[in-house]
Design a protein around this motif. Sequence first.
Motif, short mmCIF file in Angstrom:
data_model
loop_
_atom_site.label_atom_id
_atom_site.label_comp_id
_atom_site.label_asym_id
_atom_site.label_seq_id
_atom_site.Cartn_x
_atom_site.Cartn_y
_atom_site.Cartn_z
N LEU A 51 53.47 31.55 31.02
CA LEU A 51 52.46 30.77 30.32
C LEU A 51 52.77 30.69 28.83
O LEU A 51 52.43 29.69 28.17
CB LEU A 51 51.07 31.39 30.54
CG LEU A 51 50.53 31.33 31.97
CD1 LEU A 51 49.19 32.05 32.07
CD2 LEU A 51 50.40 29.89 32.44
N ASP A 52 53.39 31.71 28.29
CA ASP A 52 53.76 31.68 26.87
C ASP A 52 54.65 30.48 26.55
O ASP A 52 54.59 29.92 25.45
CB ASP A 52 54.50 32.96 26.48
CG ASP A 52 53.55 34.03 25.97
OD1 ASP A 52 52.41 33.68 25.62
OD2 ASP A 52 53.95 35.20 25.93
N ARG A 53 55.47 30.09 27.49
CA ARG A 53 56.41 28.99 27.25
C ARG A 53 55.71 27.64 27.13
O ARG A 53 56.30 26.68 26.61
CB ARG A 53 57.46 28.95 28.35
CG ARG A 53 58.37 30.17 28.34
CD ARG A 53 59.49 30.06 29.34
NE ARG A 53 60.39 31.19 29.21
CZ ARG A 53 61.40 31.27 28.34
NH1 ARG A 53 61.61 30.25 27.52
NH2 ARG A 53 62.16 32.33 28.28
N THR A 85 51.45 24.04 39.54
CA THR A 85 50.19 23.38 39.20
C THR A 85 49.31 24.29 38.36
O THR A 85 48.70 23.84 37.37
CB THR A 85 49.47 22.94 40.47
OG1 THR A 85 50.30 22.02 41.20
CG2 THR A 85 48.15 22.26 40.13
N ALA A 86 49.22 25.56 38.73
CA ALA A 86 48.41 26.50 37.96
C ALA A 86 48.92 26.61 36.53
O ALA A 86 48.14 26.64 35.57
CB ALA A 86 48.43 27.88 38.62
N LEU A 87 50.23 26.63 36.36
CA LEU A 87 50.82 26.70 35.03
C LEU A 87 50.51 25.43 34.23
O LEU A 87 50.10 25.50 33.07
CB LEU A 87 52.33 26.90 35.15
CG LEU A 87 53.12 26.93 33.84
CD1 LEU A 87 54.08 28.12 33.81
CD2 LEU A 87 53.91 25.64 33.66
N ALA A 88 50.69 24.27 34.85
CA ALA A 88 50.48 23.01 34.14
C ALA A 88 49.02 22.83 33.74
O ALA A 88 48.73 22.34 32.64
CB ALA A 88 50.92 21.85 35.02
N LEU A 89 48.10 23.23 34.59
CA LEU A 89 46.68 23.07 34.27
C LEU A 89 46.27 23.98 33.12
O LEU A 89 45.44 23.61 32.29
CB LEU A 89 45.83 23.36 35.51
CG LEU A 89 46.04 22.40 36.69
CD1 LEU A 89 45.10 22.75 37.83
CD2 LEU A 89 45.86 20.95 36.26
N GLN A 90 46.87 25.17 33.05
CA GLN A 90 46.62 26.03 31.90
C GLN A 90 47.10 25.35 30.62
O GLN A 90 46.44 25.41 29.58
CB GLN A 90 47.35 27.37 32.06
CG GLN A 90 46.70 28.35 32.99
CD GLN A 90 45.42 28.95 32.43
OE1 GLN A 90 44.32 28.43 32.63
NE2 GLN A 90 45.55 30.06 31.74
N GLY A 91 48.24 24.69 30.73
CA GLY A 91 48.79 24.02 29.56
C GLY A 91 47.90 22.88 29.09
O GLY A 91 47.62 22.75 27.89
N LEU A 92 47.45 22.05 30.02
CA LEU A 92 46.60 20.92 29.66
C LEU A 92 45.30 21.39 29.01
O LEU A 92 44.86 20.86 27.99
CB LEU A 92 46.28 20.08 30.89
CG LEU A 92 47.29 19.03 31.31
CD1 LEU A 92 46.87 18.42 32.65
CD2 LEU A 92 47.41 17.93 30.25
N GLY A 93 44.68 22.39 29.61
CA GLY A 93 43.39 22.85 29.11
C GLY A 93 43.47 23.59 27.79
O GLY A 93 42.57 23.49 26.96
N THR A 111 44.52 33.35 23.45
CA THR A 111 45.20 34.60 23.81
C THR A 111 44.99 34.97 25.27
O THR A 111 45.97 35.21 26.00
CB THR A 111 44.75 35.74 22.87
OG1 THR A 111 45.11 35.41 21.53
CG2 THR A 111 45.40 37.05 23.27
N PRO A 112 43.75 35.01 25.78
CA PRO A 112 43.58 35.33 27.20
C PRO A 112 44.14 34.25 28.13
O PRO A 112 44.57 34.55 29.25
CB PRO A 112 42.07 35.49 27.38
CG PRO A 112 41.47 34.82 26.20
CD PRO A 112 42.44 34.96 25.09
N ALA A 113 44.15 32.99 27.68
CA ALA A 113 44.73 31.94 28.51
C ALA A 113 46.23 32.14 28.66
O ALA A 113 46.80 31.96 29.75
CB ALA A 113 44.43 30.57 27.91
N ARG A 114 46.90 32.50 27.58
CA ARG A 114 48.34 32.75 27.63
C ARG A 114 48.67 33.96 28.48
O ARG A 114 49.74 34.02 29.09
CB ARG A 114 48.89 32.94 26.21
CG ARG A 114 48.80 31.70 25.35
CD ARG A 114 49.19 31.97 23.93
NE ARG A 114 50.63 32.14 23.80
CZ ARG A 114 51.31 31.81 22.70
NH1 ARG A 114 50.69 31.29 21.66
NH2 ARG A 114 52.60 31.99 22.65
N GLU A 115 47.76 34.90 28.54
CA GLU A 115 47.99 36.11 29.32
C GLU A 115 47.54 35.96 30.76
O GLU A 115 47.71 36.88 31.57
CB GLU A 115 47.25 37.29 28.66
CG GLU A 115 47.81 37.64 27.28
CD GLU A 115 46.99 38.69 26.58
OE1 GLU A 115 45.91 39.06 27.09
OE2 GLU A 115 47.42 39.16 25.50
N GLY A 116 46.95 34.82 31.11
CA GLY A 116 46.50 34.59 32.48
C GLY A 116 45.18 35.23 32.81
O GLY A 116 44.80 35.32 33.99
#
Length: 387
Positions: A51-53, A85-93, A111-116
């Motif tokens: 997710l950091d990427r 898909t889970a990764l991409a949706l985190q990125g969009l949001g 910060t919590p989004a990047r950490e999942g």
Amino acid sequence: MTAFSLNPQQIAWRTELRALAAERLRPLAEKGEPGRVNRPLVAALGELGLLDRLFGAGDGPAGGGALGLCLLRESLAHGCTEAETALALQGLGAHPVAEYGSAAQRDRWLTPAREGRAVAAFALSEPGAGSDAAALALRASPDGASSWRLTGEKCWISNAPEADFYTVFARTTQDAGARGVTAFLVPADRAGLSGTPLDMLSPHPIGALAFDGVRVTADDLLGEPDRGFRVAMTTLNRFRPSVGAFAVGMADAALDAALAHTAGRDAFGGKLSDLQAVSHQIAEMATRTEAARLMVYAAAAAYDRGEPDVARRAAMAKLLATETAQFVVDAAVQLHGACALRRGHLLEHLYREVRAPRIYEGASEVQRGIIAKDLYAGGGAGAATSE
């Protein structure tokens, strides 16, 4: 490095990611419930540093730019579409928070989004505003000097209604088109916000949101008032080339499955691959997939270099890659026959997954409109060629 080749380190990283998707992430995906947020899977993406990427972090072989994102999404899609898909949706949001959020917003949510640990969502589409994003009707009515009340609906929102926070686009100035839209960060527990899941063809979580006088303040702004459309378009332009990478990953997985099946299946006194009609279809699938991959890489490299024609390149890449993936997956199903239609088969799964990317983040027709508009504006047919 050119836009049309990967160095050995990038190739090795892509191979590593494919193995990671198949061996580490696929088992978590299989334990999830279709149509629901898979929090253990999101947490694993965070723990692995993937997710950091999304936000430019990391100094790996592909870096943190658009090309690195494309390699990441393509590789994950090949082995586990749910992880991709889970990764991409985190990125969009979460990307609007990373790009336009205040220090307090980034600390509380990014910060919590990047950490999942927190699930993000991008809430743009509405029942009456899909491709025409400037036609948004969700109202943000003034409620004092620096606060608003959100009233209306959002629909087709990925990760809704289970996300922990939403990037929400609302109309703050009536009859102003794209210039009257503002972006807000809205926590899921904000009073007046509710949601319902939607039962969709694709297996990832999608829902509708209802805003009943949801109060937001200046502390919830992402960017400036009436400048939210820029927030939305910046985010979509960032991720649009990598939607093509997602499609290429699915096409590649379908092609690999078709190669293995046709080479091993006995038919008419030989192998299925001995039939010219079959081998020629495989060749067509491979050629189209490679062409789409190269266009995706070229668009991503142009984005990283800051070239002026990125919007057209991104539109071309998404258009070609998503339409190609539809063709390749459909052809692979045809080559497999009835077994590919059985629930749980890889191709049955890909067949449901592959349809949506031709619609979301700008339907194929919208991409053609972007390309044509740029050409008629003087871009010229040759202006999109690479080095």
